[in-house]
Design a protein around this motif. Structure first.
Motif, PDB file in Angstrom:
ATOM      1  N   PRO A 123      48.466  41.217  43.662  1.00  0.00           N
ATOM      2  CA  PRO A 123      47.099  41.070  43.151  1.00  0.00           C
ATOM      3  C   PRO A 123      46.948  41.701  41.750  1.00  0.00           C
ATOM      4  O   PRO A 123      47.575  42.699  41.431  1.00  0.00           O
ATOM      5  CB  PRO A 123      46.239  41.829  44.161  1.00  0.00           C
ATOM      6  CG  PRO A 123      47.121  42.205  45.280  1.00  0.00           C
ATOM      7  CD  PRO A 123      48.532  42.032  44.842  1.00  0.00           C
ATOM      8  N   LEU A 124      46.119  41.128  40.944  1.00  0.00           N
ATOM      9  CA  LEU A 124      45.760  41.572  39.593  1.00  0.00           C
ATOM     10  C   LEU A 124      46.938  41.660  38.627  1.00  0.00           C
ATOM     11  O   LEU A 124      47.011  40.913  37.671  1.00  0.00           O
ATOM     12  CB  LEU A 124      45.008  42.909  39.636  1.00  0.00           C
ATOM     13  CG  LEU A 124      43.679  42.899  40.384  1.00  0.00           C
ATOM     14  CD1 LEU A 124      43.081  44.283  40.430  1.00  0.00           C
ATOM     15  CD2 LEU A 124      42.711  41.920  39.758  1.00  0.00           C
ATOM     16  N   ILE A 125      47.833  42.566  38.860  1.00  0.00           N
ATOM     17  CA  ILE A 125      48.973  42.756  37.948  1.00  0.00           C
ATOM     18  C   ILE A 125      49.884  41.533  37.983  1.00  0.00           C
ATOM     19  O   ILE A 125      50.533  41.220  36.996  1.00  0.00           O
ATOM     20  CB  ILE A 125      49.755  44.045  38.307  1.00  0.00           C
ATOM     21  CG1 ILE A 125      48.856  45.253  38.112  1.00  0.00           C
ATOM     22  CG2 ILE A 125      51.013  44.182  37.469  1.00  0.00           C
ATOM     23  CD1 ILE A 125      49.441  46.550  38.578  1.00  0.00           C
TER      24      ILE A 125
ATOM     25  N   VAL B 259      49.086  38.436  37.926  1.00  0.00           N
ATOM     26  CA  VAL B 259      48.646  37.438  36.948  1.00  0.00           C
ATOM     27  C   VAL B 259      49.205  37.796  35.571  1.00  0.00           C
ATOM     28  O   VAL B 259      49.709  36.932  34.848  1.00  0.00           O
ATOM     29  CB  VAL B 259      47.102  37.354  36.914  1.00  0.00           C
ATOM     30  CG1 VAL B 259      46.638  36.444  35.790  1.00  0.00           C
ATOM     31  CG2 VAL B 259      46.565  36.886  38.255  1.00  0.00           C
ATOM     32  N   LEU B 260      49.115  39.058  35.200  1.00  0.00           N
ATOM     33  CA  LEU B 260      49.657  39.499  33.912  1.00  0.00           C
ATOM     34  C   LEU B 260      51.174  39.348  33.873  1.00  0.00           C
ATOM     35  O   LEU B 260      51.732  38.905  32.865  1.00  0.00           O
ATOM     36  CB  LEU B 260      49.271  40.954  33.643  1.00  0.00           C
ATOM     37  CG  LEU B 260      47.781  41.225  33.469  1.00  0.00           C
ATOM     38  CD1 LEU B 260      47.513  42.712  33.379  1.00  0.00           C
ATOM     39  CD2 LEU B 260      47.244  40.500  32.257  1.00  0.00           C
TER      40      LEU B 260
END
Length: 112
Positions: A65-67, A69-70
């Protein structure tokens, strides 16, 4: 690079370029077809290893999650830069070894 033809009948630099044109699959196809050109086999193995690792990294990043995507965006940018760089160097008839991955490809090539 000399106009030496690989066992596919193509000039070595064009066959090396085709290893990268379609990431991973191009390398797999050229590795299956090539029987004598060390130049083409090196580029085919490097394509398979590099883009295979990028594919795995993309899949793993999708579960974070979150990281994730980066990380996926960074992997995509890295893949695009290597894709262009490796196609251009192969067309020029030069060996460009991606750090670590190029060494693995050379080691695997000796085993073929």
């Amino acid at each position: 690079m000399s106009p030496f033809r690989s066992s596919t009948g193509l000039p070595e630099n064009l066959a090396g370029f085709l290893c990268y044109l379609v990431p991973f699959a191009g390398g797999a196809i050229m590795l299956a077809l090539e029987k004598r050109s060390r130049y083409v086999m090196f580029h085919a193995l490097q394509s398979i290893i590099l883009f295979g690792l990028l594919i795995v990294g993309h899949v793993v990043a999708g579960f974070v999650p979150l990281i994730g995507v980066l990380a996926a965006m960074l992997l995509q940018l890295t893949g695009a830069v290597f894709w262009v760089l490796l196609m251009l160097t192969a067309l020029q008839g030069r060996f460009y070894k991606v750090p670590y991955i190029g060494d693995i490809a050379e080691d695997q090539m000796r085993r073929l």
